[in-house]
Design a protein around this motif. Sequence first.
Motif, PDB file in Angstrom:
ATOM      1  N   SER A  83       0.877  -1.187  -0.135  1.00  0.00           N
ATOM      2  CA  SER A  83       0.111   0.065  -0.001  1.00  0.00           C
ATOM      3  C   SER A  83       0.946   1.219  -0.110  1.00  0.00           C
ATOM      4  CB  SER A  83      -0.880   0.038   1.108  1.00  0.00           C
ATOM      5  OG  SER A  83      -1.876   0.944   1.277  1.00  0.00           O
TER       6      SER A  83
ATOM      7  N   ASP B 222     -11.045   0.149  -4.686  1.00  0.00           N
ATOM      8  CA  ASP B 222     -10.143  -1.166  -4.580  1.00  0.00           C
ATOM      9  C   ASP B 222     -10.526  -2.154  -5.618  1.00  0.00           C
ATOM     10  OD1 ASP B 222      -8.742   0.039  -2.632  1.00  0.00           O
ATOM     11  OD2 ASP B 222     -10.209  -0.384  -0.890  1.00  0.00           O
TER      12      ASP B 222
ATOM     13  N   ILE C 293      -3.101   3.120  -2.138  1.00  0.00           N
ATOM     14  CA  ILE C 293      -3.820   2.097  -2.892  1.00  0.00           C
ATOM     15  C   ILE C 293      -2.907   1.088  -3.008  1.00  0.00           C
ATOM     16  CG2 ILE C 293      -4.893   3.861  -4.580  1.00  0.00           C
ATOM     17  CD1 ILE C 293      -2.913   3.184  -6.492  1.00  0.00           C
TER      18      ILE C 293
END
Length: 119
Positions: free
Chosen positions: A3, A42, A81
């Motif tokens: 991430s 996502d 992300i």
Amino acid sequence: MTSLPLSKIKSPSGVLAEIERVSINIANQLPVSSWLDAELADTLLAYHPVSVQKVSRHYEVVSGFRAFHAVSALLDPEASISVGITDAHESDLISGALFELITHSLMHCPEALDAKERV
């Protein structure tokens, strides 16, 4: 997968930058917010993963250009992300990016049936 904050991920340079530019230019020109809800970012990234490589103090996108730009248009730059981090050789990255560009282009070209079959 790792991430990373969007603010740490930049568009690529060199040949990959040109491939990315063409990918974005052939993409749908509708505003992302008109066809994608931020809550689904996502899910988009799960089906169209983004890969990056470390360059100095930031990361550059090496695949998943369209998904990266769609998510970037929806989320705050400090949002994180999921991305894959690669250390592949530049020639492998360029081959992969060109394949992504060509296959995406063929999907939207009805008269390219023979080329689709060959790919």
